[in-house]
Design a protein around this motif. Sequence first.
Motif, PDB file in Angstrom:
ATOM      1  N   GLN A 311      -8.494  -1.690   7.718  1.00  0.00           N
ATOM      2  CA  GLN A 311      -9.224  -3.111   7.538  1.00  0.00           C
ATOM      3  C   GLN A 311     -10.691  -3.075   8.230  1.00  0.00           C
ATOM      4  OE1 GLN A 311      -6.609  -6.564   8.017  1.00  0.00           O
ATOM      5  NE2 GLN A 311      -5.072  -5.500   6.571  1.00  0.00           N
ATOM      6  N   LYS A 317     -15.140   2.488  -1.514  1.00  0.00           N
ATOM      7  CA  LYS A 317     -13.727   2.308  -2.145  1.00  0.00           C
ATOM      8  C   LYS A 317     -12.788   3.197  -1.266  1.00  0.00           C
ATOM      9  CE  LYS A 317     -15.382   2.325  -7.152  1.00  0.00           C
ATOM     10  NZ  LYS A 317     -15.223   3.136  -8.332  1.00  0.00           N
ATOM     11  N   PRO A 338      -3.239  -2.131   1.541  1.00  0.00           N
ATOM     12  CA  PRO A 338      -4.062  -3.155   0.996  1.00  0.00           C
ATOM     13  C   PRO A 338      -4.070  -2.826  -0.549  1.00  0.00           C
ATOM     14  CG  PRO A 338      -5.299  -1.132   1.635  1.00  0.00           C
ATOM     15  CD  PRO A 338      -3.663  -1.247   2.450  1.00  0.00           C
ATOM     16  N   LYS A 339      -4.306  -4.073  -1.494  1.00  0.00           N
ATOM     17  CA  LYS A 339      -4.064  -3.897  -2.822  1.00  0.00           C
ATOM     18  C   LYS A 339      -5.457  -3.186  -3.491  1.00  0.00           C
ATOM     19  CE  LYS A 339      -0.895  -7.758  -3.569  1.00  0.00           C
ATOM     20  NZ  LYS A 339      -0.682  -7.964  -2.200  1.00  0.00           N
ATOM     21  N   GLU A 340      -6.500  -3.647  -2.690  1.00  0.00           N
ATOM     22  CA  GLU A 340      -7.943  -2.926  -3.042  1.00  0.00           C
ATOM     23  C   GLU A 340      -8.198  -1.511  -2.657  1.00  0.00           C
ATOM     24  OE1 GLU A 340      -9.934  -4.946  -4.812  1.00  0.00           O
ATOM     25  OE2 GLU A 340      -8.394  -6.215  -4.907  1.00  0.00           O
ATOM     26  N   ALA A 341      -7.268  -0.740  -3.315  1.00  0.00           N
ATOM     27  CA  ALA A 341      -7.340   0.576  -3.034  1.00  0.00           C
ATOM     28  C   ALA A 341      -6.824   1.579  -4.195  1.00  0.00           C
ATOM     29  CB  ALA A 341      -6.526   1.093  -1.604  1.00  0.00           C
ATOM     30  N   LYS A 342      -7.274   2.749  -4.297  1.00  0.00           N
ATOM     31  CA  LYS A 342      -6.650   3.553  -5.585  1.00  0.00           C
ATOM     32  C   LYS A 342      -5.688   4.442  -4.661  1.00  0.00           C
ATOM     33  CE  LYS A 342      -8.246   7.200  -8.604  1.00  0.00           C
ATOM     34  NZ  LYS A 342      -7.351   6.669  -9.903  1.00  0.00           N
ATOM     35  N   GLU A 369      -1.919   0.090  -7.209  1.00  0.00           N
ATOM     36  CA  GLU A 369      -2.064   0.915  -8.306  1.00  0.00           C
ATOM     37  C   GLU A 369      -2.494   2.254  -8.049  1.00  0.00           C
ATOM     38  OE1 GLU A 369      -1.197  -0.299 -11.219  1.00  0.00           O
ATOM     39  OE2 GLU A 369      -0.983  -2.607 -10.488  1.00  0.00           O
ATOM     40  N   ASP A 391     -17.236   6.348   0.567  1.00  0.00           N
ATOM     41  CA  ASP A 391     -15.657   6.102   0.338  1.00  0.00           C
ATOM     42  C   ASP A 391     -15.014   6.546   1.552  1.00  0.00           C
ATOM     43  OD1 ASP A 391     -16.505   5.075  -1.994  1.00  0.00           O
ATOM     44  OD2 ASP A 391     -15.318   6.468  -3.331  1.00  0.00           O
TER      45      ASP A 391
END
Length: 408
Positions: A311, A317, A338-342, A369, A391
Amino acid sequence: MNYQETTNWMFNQLPMYQLQGASAYKEDLTNIRLLAAHLGNPQNRLKCIHVAGTNGKGSTSHMLSSVLQEAGYKVGLYTSPHLKDFRERIKINGKEISEDFVIEFIAKHKDFFEANDMSFFEMTVGLAFDYFDSEKVDIAIIEVGLGGRLDATNIIRPLVSVITNIGLDHTQFLGNTLEAIAGEKAGIIKPNIPVVIGEYTDETKPVFVAKAEENKAPISFASDLIDQIYLSDLIGDYQFHNKKTVQQTIAILNNQTDFKISTGQLKEGLLHVVKNTGLQGRWQQLGENPKIICDTAHNKHGLTVVMKQLQNEKYEKLHIVLGVVNDKDLDAILPLFPKEAKYYFCSPNSSRGLPAETLKNAAEKFGLEGEKYDSVEIAFAEAKKNAAENDFIYAGGSTFVVAELPLS
């Protein structure tokens, strides 16, 4: 048998925890004592440091080895598991055991191994003790494989016992409370042998104190005693406590044994762990632009610290290559990510690897996701293809995932 055939034969001896999980756990030390006696009890001729703990025991063992190497000693290092090659488990001053020694040891004792149903781990522990004895090391750092009380390494009488920390992992063998797990790890505490505790909690400290008192073993808590922490080339945030543990262990060696390590040698050893020992996979950087980090953290205790460090990174990204083994508590570890990741879900190439589809479905329940891939290699390649210069790529979830990455 050549080296490849020899190690293949070893891996196929049942049981092997790394491949099979639960069925490999032994209920007592009868087998390893039998093997040690067959080998002439080489462990009795070794001066050792014994290292247990849920997380950090590998890093701590490698740091101790590096420091003692800087002090001019011939240092044996036994750790597990390996990432690329079996020989990583057994080193002297950072140099892996020779293929020839492995071949000759197995050939010489193969009939005994088969007649007595020796496990992969028991054979490997016997090999390490025999090798360190034959090479006349000054000191050997011996890392516990699993638990402590019933681990095959627990037939040594060390100069110092070390327990890094306690977390909920391998609960099917060690118990499902911190107290129970601490009790198993505390099984390495020996009569009158000093023990260093790296981290403790309200639940675990009384367990350690009681076991130490029962054994009249002097106990010290590194987190309370070490104020000045030296720099290391191991830059994961979780190394903070491991460095304290190492510094306290070295202080005990200096004060209570014939080993002498100067402050300068301690500092140099901590700064050159990777060069001196070849340790890999601990917050290891594999590339920049995009920055690529891999780490072997694989349980809640370890991943909590690693995700917190993640974090603090700066990036546009975040791409996460994730794979786990089938005995992991997904409800405990997936909320940490973390949810904010591919995500690039994959299964490590092991019979214990959790199918990528299963991991993906479980992860979606926690808002993670991404897509599933047929292998770690493909998932990692896809992450690198998709990531822009600014990234960040993180790869981990299992030692087995890191083992399949291009580490050098």
